[in-house]
Design a protein around this motif. Sequence first.
Motif, PDB file in Angstrom:
ATOM      1  N   ARG A  89       0.849  -1.189   0.000  1.00 29.15           N
ATOM      2  CA  ARG A  89       0.000   0.000   0.000  1.00 29.15           C
ATOM      3  C   ARG A  89       0.888   1.243   0.000  1.00 29.15           C
ATOM      4  O   ARG A  89       1.784   1.375   0.835  1.00 29.15           O
ATOM      5  N   LEU A  90       0.637   2.158  -0.951  1.00 27.96           N
ATOM      6  CA  LEU A  90       1.369   3.416  -1.038  1.00 27.96           C
ATOM      7  C   LEU A  90       0.393   4.546  -0.721  1.00 27.96           C
ATOM      8  O   LEU A  90      -0.493   4.861  -1.520  1.00 27.96           O
ATOM      9  N   ILE A  91       0.545   5.139   0.455  1.00 29.13           N
ATOM     10  CA  ILE A  91      -0.394   6.162   0.920  1.00 29.13           C
ATOM     11  C   ILE A  91      -0.011   7.528   0.356  1.00 29.13           C
ATOM     12  O   ILE A  91       1.125   7.980   0.504  1.00 29.13           O
ATOM     13  N   VAL A  92      -0.977   8.178  -0.291  1.00 29.42           N
ATOM     14  CA  VAL A  92      -0.807   9.536  -0.801  1.00 29.42           C
ATOM     15  C   VAL A  92      -1.668  10.453   0.063  1.00 29.42           C
ATOM     16  O   VAL A  92      -2.887  10.295   0.103  1.00 29.42           O
ATOM     17  N   PRO A  93      -1.067  11.434   0.752  1.00 28.73           N
ATOM     18  CA  PRO A  93      -1.835  12.247   1.699  1.00 28.73           C
ATOM     19  C   PRO A  93      -2.586  13.406   1.066  1.00 28.73           C
ATOM     20  O   PRO A  93      -2.928  14.366   1.752  1.00 28.73           O
ATOM     21  N   PHE A  94      -2.840  13.325  -0.234  1.00 26.18           N
ATOM     22  CA  PHE A  94      -3.585  14.360  -0.939  1.00 26.18           C
ATOM     23  C   PHE A  94      -4.605  13.700  -1.867  1.00 26.18           C
ATOM     24  O   PHE A  94      -4.539  12.491  -2.111  1.00 26.18           O
ATOM     25  N   ALA A  95      -5.507  14.506  -2.393  1.00 28.30           N
ATOM     26  CA  ALA A  95      -6.568  13.991  -3.256  1.00 28.30           C
ATOM     27  C   ALA A  95      -5.993  13.511  -4.593  1.00 28.30           C
ATOM     28  O   ALA A  95      -4.914  13.929  -5.007  1.00 28.30           O
ATOM     29  N   PRO A  96      -6.718  12.624  -5.290  1.00 26.41           N
ATOM     30  CA  PRO A  96      -6.263  12.160  -6.611  1.00 26.41           C
ATOM     31  C   PRO A  96      -6.147  13.312  -7.609  1.00 26.41           C
ATOM     32  O   PRO A  96      -6.878  14.294  -7.536  1.00 26.41           O
ATOM     33  N   GLY A  97      -5.185  13.162  -8.533  1.00 23.38           N
ATOM     34  CA  GLY A  97      -5.058  14.126  -9.612  1.00 23.38           C
ATOM     35  C   GLY A  97      -3.968  15.153  -9.441  1.00 23.38           C
ATOM     36  O   GLY A  97      -3.557  15.785 -10.418  1.00 23.38           O
ATOM     37  N   GLY A  98      -3.479  15.355  -8.218  1.00 18.47           N
ATOM     38  CA  GLY A  98      -2.417  16.321  -7.989  1.00 18.47           C
ATOM     39  C   GLY A  98      -1.049  15.746  -8.304  1.00 18.47           C
ATOM     40  O   GLY A  98      -0.900  14.580  -8.694  1.00 18.47           O
ATOM     41  N   GLY A  99      -0.019  16.580  -8.121  1.00 20.40           N
ATOM     42  CA  GLY A  99       1.327  16.159  -8.454  1.00 20.40           C
ATOM     43  C   GLY A  99       1.820  14.988  -7.634  1.00 20.40           C
ATOM     44  O   GLY A  99       2.481  14.078  -8.159  1.00 20.40           O
ATOM     45  N   THR A 100       1.505  14.984  -6.340  1.00 21.46           N
ATOM     46  CA  THR A 100       1.926  13.871  -5.484  1.00 21.46           C
ATOM     47  C   THR A 100       1.287  12.571  -5.948  1.00 21.46           C
ATOM     48  O   THR A 100       1.936  11.518  -5.989  1.00 21.46           O
ATOM     49  N   ASP A 101       0.019  12.646  -6.296  1.00 23.26           N
ATOM     50  CA  ASP A 101      -0.717  11.465  -6.748  1.00 23.26           C
ATOM     51  C   ASP A 101      -0.175  10.957  -8.083  1.00 23.26           C
ATOM     52  O   ASP A 101      -0.007   9.741  -8.268  1.00 23.26           O
ATOM     53  N   VAL A 106      -2.243   2.436  -4.680  1.00 21.57           N
ATOM     54  CA  VAL A 106      -2.217   3.817  -4.203  1.00 21.57           C
ATOM     55  C   VAL A 106      -3.464   4.075  -3.371  1.00 21.57           C
ATOM     56  O   VAL A 106      -4.588   3.829  -3.825  1.00 21.57           O
ATOM     57  N   ASP A 107      -3.269   4.549  -2.169  1.00 21.19           N
ATOM     58  CA  ASP A 107      -4.359   4.793  -1.220  1.00 21.19           C
ATOM     59  C   ASP A 107      -4.364   6.274  -0.863  1.00 21.19           C
ATOM     60  O   ASP A 107      -3.518   6.746  -0.103  1.00 21.19           O
ATOM     61  N   ASN A 108      -5.292   7.046  -1.432  1.00 19.01           N
ATOM     62  CA  ASN A 108      -5.369   8.484  -1.172  1.00 19.01           C
ATOM     63  C   ASN A 108      -6.039   8.752   0.168  1.00 19.01           C
ATOM     64  O   ASN A 108      -7.181   8.340   0.390  1.00 19.01           O
ATOM     65  N   ARG A 109      -5.327   9.448   1.051  1.00 17.02           N
ATOM     66  CA  ARG A 109      -5.857   9.810   2.370  1.00 17.02           C
ATOM     67  C   ARG A 109      -5.641  11.303   2.603  1.00 17.02           C
ATOM     68  O   ARG A 109      -4.771  11.712   3.363  1.00 17.02           O
ATOM     69  N   PRO A 110      -6.418  12.153   1.923  1.00 17.28           N
ATOM     70  CA  PRO A 110      -6.216  13.602   2.044  1.00 17.28           C
ATOM     71  C   PRO A 110      -6.767  14.154   3.358  1.00 17.28           C
ATOM     72  O   PRO A 110      -7.540  13.499   4.052  1.00 17.28           O
ATOM     73  N   GLY A 111      -6.369  15.390   3.647  1.00 22.12           N
ATOM     74  CA  GLY A 111      -6.906  16.086   4.808  1.00 22.12           C
ATOM     75  C   GLY A 111      -5.824  16.735   5.655  1.00 22.12           C
ATOM     76  O   GLY A 111      -4.705  16.233   5.743  1.00 22.12           O
ATOM     77  N   GLY A 139      -2.761  11.555   6.084  1.00 20.58           N
ATOM     78  CA  GLY A 139      -2.152  10.428   5.378  1.00 20.58           C
ATOM     79  C   GLY A 139      -0.789  10.063   5.919  1.00 20.58           C
ATOM     80  O   GLY A 139      -0.453   8.877   6.053  1.00 20.58           O
ATOM     81  N   VAL A 140       0.024  11.065   6.233  1.00 23.93           N
ATOM     82  CA  VAL A 140       1.363  10.795   6.765  1.00 23.93           C
ATOM     83  C   VAL A 140       1.270  10.172   8.152  1.00 23.93           C
ATOM     84  O   VAL A 140       2.058   9.287   8.506  1.00 23.93           O
ATOM     85  N   ASP A 141       0.292  10.599   8.934  1.00 28.09           N
ATOM     86  CA  ASP A 141       0.106  10.006  10.265  1.00 28.09           C
ATOM     87  C   ASP A 141      -0.232   8.527  10.146  1.00 28.09           C
ATOM     88  O   ASP A 141       0.294   7.688  10.896  1.00 28.09           O
ATOM     89  N   ILE A 142      -1.094   8.176   9.198  1.00 28.99           N
ATOM     90  CA  ILE A 142      -1.447   6.765   8.992  1.00 28.99           C
ATOM     91  C   ILE A 142      -0.210   5.966   8.592  1.00 28.99           C
ATOM     92  O   ILE A 142       0.045   4.874   9.120  1.00 28.99           O
ATOM     93  N   ALA A 143       0.576   6.510   7.676  1.00 31.87           N
ATOM     94  CA  ALA A 143       1.779   5.808   7.224  1.00 31.87           C
ATOM     95  C   ALA A 143       2.771   5.618   8.363  1.00 31.87           C
ATOM     96  O   ALA A 143       3.367   4.541   8.518  1.00 31.87           O
TER      97      ALA A 143
END
Length: 380
Positions: free
Chosen positions: A90-102, A122-127, A133-137
């Motif tokens: 699982r690769l957690i992305v802490p932002f919404a889909p479609g952005g540069g990080t994603d 890829v698991d998007n966890r924005p907020g 998302g970083v806290d979850i990771a």
Amino acid sequence: MRQSICGPRFRKLAATILAGGMLATPVYPAQRDASRNYPEKPIRLIVPFAEAGAPGHVSRRPVRGQGAQSAGFYTVAAYTTPAYPVKPIRLIVPFAPGGGTDITARTIAQKLTEHWGQQVVVDNRPGANGTIGVDIASKSAADGYTLGMISSSHSVNVSLYKKLPYDLIKDLAPITQATSQPYALVVHPSVPAKSVPELIALARTRPGTLNYGSSGTGGLSHLSGALLASLAKVNIVHVPYKGGAPAMTDVIGGQIQMLFSTILQSHAHIKAGRLRALAVTTAKRSPAEPGLPTMQEAGVAGYEVAGWYGVVAPARTPQPILAKLNQEIVGILQMPDVGSRLSADGSEPVGSSREAFGIHIRSEIAKWEKLVREAGIRIE
């Protein structure tokens, strides 16, 4: 007479094991009747070293007390790291889909899936500006099966927020910096400045009248302007927006005079003459806009701002797994098709070592901590 443990029987037994042979009944000189049938029961071979120590070495020293417990009992053979990966990652992305990080995460995940034959999801966890998302990771199992993406904004968050649920340095292990992304300083065509020195001179003659927009308080577009104000000793006014798009709309419309934007966002408007680009914020010129000088070349000594994305894992992830991830991802970032895909976001592949990425994170935290403190930037 009792036979020494260092005698021929032990040496022959050790040689048999080291050669990978079976513990079949060896032939020994007839000393006692019992020895003819040796071994008759399981044998314990004590190795007074940790499991990943020098393979194939048998110590003749007896182990007593607590040392015997710490030594453990191991087969004398070369130690090998367990196969990795053997299940989906699982690769957690802490932002919404479609952005540069994603985009960066999905590019890496696709190539890892193709190469390893194991799905990288890829698991998007924005907020909370990427905090959730970083806290979850950071709190996931440190086994290599949960990874995370971080960005330059996370190095800023350390100073912006009084308390974070994780420690960016202590709770995460750096794998590699994936990309670097320059920003461009653009102004509305009505601004009578065709270079950075002219813009600084204008700001000094009209203090507090030049407004620069940003995607929001604490973002890199905001801090880019704050850094210019600090280094050039000028008074320019920050106008925060809820995202980069409305800020771009207003600088094109002339409601604000200047903006630090991504090259991807501003490129078409620069070509159409709706905006005038003065410089890029990175230490080196951007391949996307090679004609634009850097802020340092334009005379602002010490100026450097770069957006970036990187891959991390929970702290205490085994070193062999971290090394393998670094090797694989760096190789992916060097692929021509990956470079082309990332350039669509205005990003440039980096692929640093784990050590270099860790140093980069620390230097970014220190830089932004100083600026945030001096500029009095706060998140309400």
